[in-house]
Design a protein around this motif. Structure first.
Motif, PDB file in Angstrom:
ATOM      1  N   UNK A  94     -15.755 -58.108   7.510  1.00 44.43           N
ATOM      2  CA  UNK A  94     -16.803 -57.997   8.534  1.00 44.43           C
ATOM      3  C   UNK A  94     -18.124 -58.382   7.870  1.00 44.43           C
TER       4      UNK A  94
ATOM      5  N   UNK B 165     -29.067 -56.382   9.750  1.00 45.93           N
ATOM      6  CA  UNK B 165     -27.840 -56.427   8.945  1.00 45.93           C
ATOM      7  C   UNK B 165     -27.637 -55.126   8.181  1.00 45.93           C
ATOM      8  N   UNK B 166     -28.725 -54.667   7.585  1.00 45.54           N
ATOM      9  CA  UNK B 166     -28.631 -53.444   6.790  1.00 45.54           C
ATOM     10  C   UNK B 166     -28.227 -52.279   7.675  1.00 45.54           C
TER      11      UNK B 166
ATOM     12  N   UNK C 228     -24.612 -52.458   8.418  1.00 45.26           N
ATOM     13  CA  UNK C 228     -23.794 -52.123   7.246  1.00 45.26           C
ATOM     14  C   UNK C 228     -23.764 -50.613   7.029  1.00 45.26           C
ATOM     15  N   UNK C 229     -24.943 -50.018   7.143  1.00 42.25           N
ATOM     16  CA  UNK C 229     -25.010 -48.569   6.939  1.00 42.25           C
ATOM     17  C   UNK C 229     -24.134 -47.863   7.975  1.00 42.25           C
TER      18      UNK C 229
ATOM     19  N   UNK D  94     -21.485 -49.097   9.358  1.00 40.29           N
ATOM     20  CA  UNK D  94     -20.087 -49.332   8.982  1.00 40.29           C
ATOM     21  C   UNK D  94     -19.667 -48.392   7.864  1.00 40.29           C
ATOM     22  N   UNK D  95     -20.566 -48.216   6.886  1.00 46.09           N
ATOM     23  CA  UNK D  95     -20.236 -47.328   5.768  1.00 46.09           C
ATOM     24  C   UNK D  95     -20.041 -45.906   6.281  1.00 46.09           C
TER      25      UNK D  95
ATOM     26  N   UNK E 120     -16.787 -45.495   7.788  1.00 48.82           N
ATOM     27  CA  UNK E 120     -15.739 -45.429   6.762  1.00 48.82           C
ATOM     28  C   UNK E 120     -15.753 -44.067   6.062  1.00 48.82           C
TER      29      UNK E 120
ATOM     30  N   UNK F   1     -18.209 -42.948   4.279  1.00 43.34           N
ATOM     31  CA  UNK F   1     -18.873 -42.997   2.982  1.00 43.34           C
ATOM     32  C   UNK F   1     -20.297 -42.461   2.992  1.00 43.34           C
ATOM     33  N   UNK F   2     -20.817 -42.143   4.152  1.00 38.70           N
ATOM     34  CA  UNK F   2     -22.144 -41.540   4.160  1.00 38.70           C
ATOM     35  C   UNK F   2     -22.086 -40.203   4.833  1.00 38.70           C
TER      36      UNK F   2
END
Ligand SMILES: Cc1cc2nc3c(=O)[nH]c(=O)nc-3n(C[C@H](O)[C@H](O)[C@H](O)COP(=O)(O)OP(=O)(O)OC[C@H]3O[C@@H](n4cnc5c(N)ncnc54)[C@H](O)[C@@H]3O)c2cc1C
Ligand SMILES: Cc1cc2nc3c(=O)[nH]c(=O)nc-3n(C[C@H](O)[C@H](O)[C@H](O)COP(=O)(O)OP(=O)(O)OC[C@H]3O[C@@H](n4cnc5c(N)ncnc54)[C@H](O)[C@@H]3O)c2cc1C
Ligand SMILES: Nc1ncnc2c1ncn2[C@@H]1O[C@H](COP(=O)(O)O)[C@@H](O)[C@H]1O
Lengths: 307, 259, 426
Positions: free
Chosen positions: B235, B245-246, B249-250, B252-253, B256, B258-259
């Motif tokens: 992706x 974009x950032x 991405x954040x 998406x993380x 996942x 991860x945050x």
């Protein structure tokens, strides 16, 4: 022939070698013998399932033992010799294999016995491909660190023996200097921010360090950053000739993702890439990515992840 | 003045090897040959030694008939003469066979003070050949050398290992396995390139090396080779607006976990 | 002969340099061919179409040895609309007879082969060498420089491509002007050979060449597509000035072209194996520099800006080969370096290169008409859509509908002006 032998001068690695060796022992129905260069080590390996543990009593460096070790293994009629895949170990293994006129596989990732032969898998072309190889016995294989977890202790520890070995003194060691290892083991980090040649100067590494700080990650890098630029210590570079890591998150910034690098991180749970070249191979290897200038993206990302 | 022998391997350029997605087989039909990457450093190191103190460098390679394509290239990198063993057996040769063939050839040629090999071949990266060769020839072996100097028949070398560097000395003849960081190989100049076509090469027939069929039978045989493919989500956020974009991405993380 | 002196040094291992070096070496001249790529062809962008006659001029029958791909029997013109396309398909099996008129080629293998032929004729071929200067003596060019080193020759042939450094160093022409060159992006996509034959209705060994208009967002330029063995080469050539003004990245426009449904259907399922960008001479006859020689130096091929682009045919490689041959013949016929230049110009006439280029001399004017690249292809598509559409509603009367479509794209004034301009250019 009799015996599955393990040898590593690195005790942690020797412990890990016992795991595949125990399986080979079961398949072959031959005893498992551990060789190591310290007495305490020998005891420990005996407690972890080696039927015999031999303390190689010597002042010599492992490389200097290669030929004497080969003779010992020859006398013991070893079927399989697993050697810890350090640089020293590879030197030793190659010379043992030559002296025993044995097959050898470097950096075996999996090992099993089939039809009375040793079957292993290893990477080719720096990670582009994986090969299955079949080695006639006797066979030598080196196994990289952290490929296997050490086994748990057994109830009945094996016997500990001592063998005095004379080293080959043709190569004289005149000095040994410990390298500035900062003691971080990046292979243990659960998150890594890895940087490549997209960083233009050493000062800019701070951008990555800030990001790493924000998410409590360690810094890693490509070979060029460590070997050529010396911006990070060499134990932080990832790849075929560097470290292998499997973190939860591998955040690759300004690195192109050549196979020689990726082979060291491709088992990461999640790979995220920041690169300004949409065609960079790293995007094929990434779960998520941003196409953009790291100098613009990193500060934003750091800020966004901080809170 | 020293006589040096550099062993080099002619390998396929892995950058041109494609993985066939249907069955993961490798397609090397477009791949050209190259001198195995790290062998260039071995060649360069030998060239620098004789530039400084005189002497001569020979190069030696065992390969399939394709190895002949390497001769000009290798000669442009310094050696006075190149010897090669071109034989189909090289296709399946393992570390054991390769070392035996090279050892037999080195013995036949004779009289070398140093035999240099690379850290590992760029295709197989066995890292075996140097130490094996030394054992077969009964010579001392200095592996993983990051720096070296040769004075008379004393070689002083810095070995670079995982947690330390070692200074070692050895009396020649010896086998040296050099690390890639030992030097930066030069790009051959026009005269070196053109001069290469005038330098001699010598073929050594495998049959003349006195090796038995058993000795030439590989002990490690490749059963299968499969391309490694990663299946990743791919992706990619590529809007011109970096902030957007950032943010994505954040998100998406976070998704996942991860945050 | 000393080690660093040759009769001729040819710089550039493309078709022009190889043809020249081959011819000279075959006639016994001592020749040095220098190529900056690690092998000839390694710096060249993928495929194209080669008109066979050029190789036949160098040596009859030579084409049979060359690594050619497919002989072109289908010539196709495509006008792209948004989500639609009109294709004109001309098949002529006569093009494939005896000595077939043209072949698709893959440059990497063609150039490598050609350089090997040069070497087999006894020339010395040095790859991986970047020539970065000329050696001059008494106003004459007597050699070349690569880094610190020099090599000498009676004649230096500059076959170093469109951005010829040697031509500039020799003062023969200033840097290539922006408007004089087009920029091309190209990609090679691998597909099974049978799939390609099927998609283009070809028999084994036969090939198709296609040009496409209407895919450049109005920028002067067009696309091309060739079938090779096991791959398709496709690309777009643009006017870089207009592209720069347009604001969108060339790569993005190319991407849109590739994903146009009518194009995607042809390349779908393939894997991209190569991608690159390169300049092309665009000005045709008027782009040829005033002087193509100096004492001791001749300029050939793209370096001399030899190229014909009619929108339907792109010719560069054949002209490169012919000009290389012309230079070789001139050198062989001259008794001193000073004679070679004028003889070269004469050979360019005799081998019909310059006459060929003159015929198309004003073609680039057509490319100066922006509507060729957007409105006209759109017009064609809309007209066909109108003619083919059946939706149960009462259609507009035919003449009225077509007129409406015409007017929505161009005014009569524009049409008349363009028509006149096109007529004049032909
Ligand atoms: C036998 C062999 C073994 C090797 N072993 C290893 C190894 O163990 N580990 C290793 O890492 N390498 C290894 N290499 C080298 C490897 O092949 C690659 O050359 C190397 O990994 C590339 O490093 P890099 O990604 O930092 O640099 P590059 O390939 O130069 O990539 C830099 C990237 O940064 C991007 N970039 C530039 N500017 C910006 C910007 N402003 N913002 C965002 N992105 C930007 C570029 O688009 C590019 O993709 C080995 C090579 C060989 C031949
Ligand atoms: C996108 C595109 C599509 C095309 N399609 C076609 C087509 O279908 N049919 C056709 O006939 N033509 C086509 N052309 C044009 C054709 O490619 C050129 O006209 C032809 O390649 C010219 O040949 P040349 O030998 O003059 O130059 P080149 O092929 O450019 O060769 C020049 C050589 O010189 C070398 N060189 C350059 N500078 C130096 C230096 N300083 N030192 C050493 N070596 C140097 C280069 O590496 C190169 O190998 C196309 C061009 C483009 C860009
Ligand atoms: N076939 C070969 N011919 C000559 N030298 C070789 C050959 N194979 C390996 N070598 C040398 O041995 C080194 C290590 O190779 P390897 O053991 O395959 O990783 C290479 O860098 C070469 O210097």
């Amino acid at each position: 022939m009799a015996g599955v032998f393990v040898f590593s001068e690195d005790l942690a690695l020797a412990r890990q070698l016992l795991t595949p060796a125990l399986e080979l022992k079961a398949s072959l129905g031959e005893p498992l013998v551990a060789l190591t260069t310290s007495e305490a080590g020998a005891k420990e390996l005996a407690a972890l399932g080696a039927d015999r543990a031999i303390w190689l009593k010597t002042e010599a460096a492992p490389e200097q033992l290669a030929l004497a070790l080969a003779d010992l293994l020859g006398k013991e009629q070893a079927s399989v010799v697993l050697v810890g895949g350090t640089l020293r170990g590879k030197h030793v293994a190659s010379q043992v294999a030559a002296r025993l006129d044995a097959a050898m596989a470097t950096d075996a990732k999996t090992l099993k016995i089939a039809d009375g032969k040793l079957e292993i898998t290893r990477v080719l072309y720096a990670g582009l491909a994986v090969a299955e190889e079949v080695l006639v016995l006797p066979a030598v294989a080196t196994v990289p660190a952290r490929t296997f977890l050490p086994p748990s202790a057994v109830a009945q520890a094996g016997a500990v023996e001592t063998v005095e070995l004379a080293g080959d003194a043709r190569v004289t060691i005149t000095a040994v200097t410990a390298t500035g290892n900062e003691g971080v083991d990046i292979s243990a980090a659960s998150m890594l921010v890895s940087i490549g040649r997209g960083f233009r100067k050493q000062d800019d590494v701070k951008l990555a360090a800030d990001l790493a700080g924000a998410i409590k990650a360690e810094l890693a890098c490509t070979r060029g950053i460590a070997e050529d630029e010396h911006w990070l210590p060499i134990e932080r570079y990832i790849g075929i000739s560097g470290q292998t890591v499997k973190p939860e998150l591998y955040l690759a910034v300004g690195l192109s993702g050549q196979v020689q690098h990726m082979v060291g991180c491709r088992e990461s749970k999640l790979i995220v890439a920041v690169n300004n070249d949409e065609r960079a191979p790293i995007f094929e290897a990434a779960d998520y990515g941003i196409v953009g200038d790291l100098y613009q993206v990193l500060p934003l990302l750091t800020a966004a992840l901080k809170n | 003045m020293p006589n040096l022998l550099v062993c080099y391997k002619w390998t396929l350029d892995e950058q041109d090897i494609k993985i066939n997605p249907a069955d993961l087989s490798l397609d090397s039909s477009r791949a050209k040959g190259k001198i195995s990457d790290f062998d260039r450093m071995a060649l360069e190191e030998a060239a620098q030694i004789v530039e400084k103190q005189g002497g001569a460098v020979d190069a030696l390679s065992y390969g399939t008939p394709a190895v002949k394509q390497s001769l000009k290239d290798v000669l442009s990198r310094g050696p006075n003469k190149v010897y090669y063993i071109a034989d189909a057996s090289a296709e399946i040769a393992d570390g054991a066979v390769t070392a035996k063939v090279l050892a037999a050839a080195a013995r036949k040629l004779g009289g070398y003070d140093l035999i240099l090999v690379g850290e590992g071949s760029s295709d197989a990266f066995n890292q075996q050949t140097g130490p094996r060769l030394a054992a077969l020839l009964g010579l001392p072996c200095v592996s993983f050398v990051a720096k070296m100097t040769l004075e008379g028949n004393t070689l002083t070398a810095t070995r670079k290992l995982a947690d330390c560097t070692e200074q070692v000395t050895v009396t020649t003849p010896a086998v040296v396995q050099v690390l890639s960081e030992i030097n930066k190989p030069r790009i051959p100049s026009m005269k070196q390139v053109l001069g290469a076509s005038k330098k001699p090469s010598g073929e050594i027939k495998l049959a003349d090396l006195g090796l038995s069929p058993q000795e030439l039978a590989p002990k490690a045989v490749r059963k299968s080779v499969k391309g490694f493919v990663m299946s990743r989500k791919n992706v990619i956020y590529k809007e011109s607006n970096a902030e957007a974009n950032v943010q994505k991405l954040v998100a998406s993380l976070a998704a996942e976990g991860l945050r | 002969m000393s080690d660093d002196k040759f009769d001729v040094i040819v710089v550039g291992g493309g078709p022009a340099g190889c043809a020249c070096a081959y011819t000279l070496a075959k006639q016994g001249k001592s020749v040095l061919l220098l190529e900056r790529g690690n092998s000839a062809g390694s710096k060249n962008v993928s495929g194209g179409r080669l008109y066979t006659y050029a190789l036949e001029l160098v040596e009859p029958g030579m084409y049979q040895r060359a690594p050619l791909q497919r002989k072109i029997v289908r010539e196709q013109i495509m006008m792209l609309g948004e989500g639609s396309a009109m294709t004109l398909d001309y098949v002529d099996y006569g093009f494939g007879e005896e000595v077939p008129q043209s072949y698709s080629v893959v440059r990497a293998s063609l150039d490598e082969w050609f350089a090997a032929e040069v070497e087999a004729q006894g020339a010395m071929v040095g790859a991986g060498i970047l020539v970065d200067g000329l050696v001059e003596k008494g106003g004459k060019i007597v050699g070349i420089r690569a880094g610190e080193e020099e090599m000498y020759a009676d004649v230096v042939v500059a076959a170093d491509g469109v951005n010829s450094l040697l031509g500039q160093k020799a003062g023969l022409f200033p840097d290539v002007k922006q408007h004089a060159v087009g920029i091309g992006v190209k990609e090679t996509i691998e597909l099974p050979d049978e799939v390609i034959s099927q998609r283009f209705a070809l028999k084994a060994g036969e090939g198709a060449a296609r040009v496409a208009l209407g895919c450049t967002e109005g920028i002067s330029g067009g696309a091309f597509l060739y079938t090779n063995q096991g791959s398709i080469s496709l690309g777009i050539v643009f006017n870089p000035e207009q592209a720069a003004k347009h604001g969108r990245q060339i790569q993005d426009i190319f991407q849109d072209f590739k994903t146009h449904p009518a194009i995607l259907a042809l390349i779908e399922g393939g894997t991209s194996v190569e991608y690159g960008a390169h300049l092309v001479p665009e000005m045709g006859f008027h782009g040829i520099p005033q002087r193509l020689h100096r004492e001791g130096m001749l300029v050939v091929g793209d370096a001399a800006q030899f190229g014909i682009n009619t929108g339907l045919i792109i010719r560069g490689m054949d002209l490169a080969i012919v000009s290389g041959l012309a230079a070789a013949r001139a050198i062989l016929a001259s008794s001193s370096p000073a004679e070679a230049g004028p003889l070269y110009m004469r050979q360019l006439e005799e081998l019909l290169l310059l006459p060929n280029m003159k015929v198309y001399a004003n073609f680039h004017n057509i490319f100066a008409m922006p509507r060729v690249f957007q409105q006209y292809p759109q017009l064609a598509n809309q007209a066909l859509q109108f003619l083919f559409r059946v939706d149960g509603k009462v259609p507009e009367p035919m003449a009225k509908g077509l007129l409406r479509i015409l007017k929505s794209n161009v005014s009569f004034g524009q049409l008349a002006a363009d028509g006149w301009k096109a007529y004049r250019s032909l």
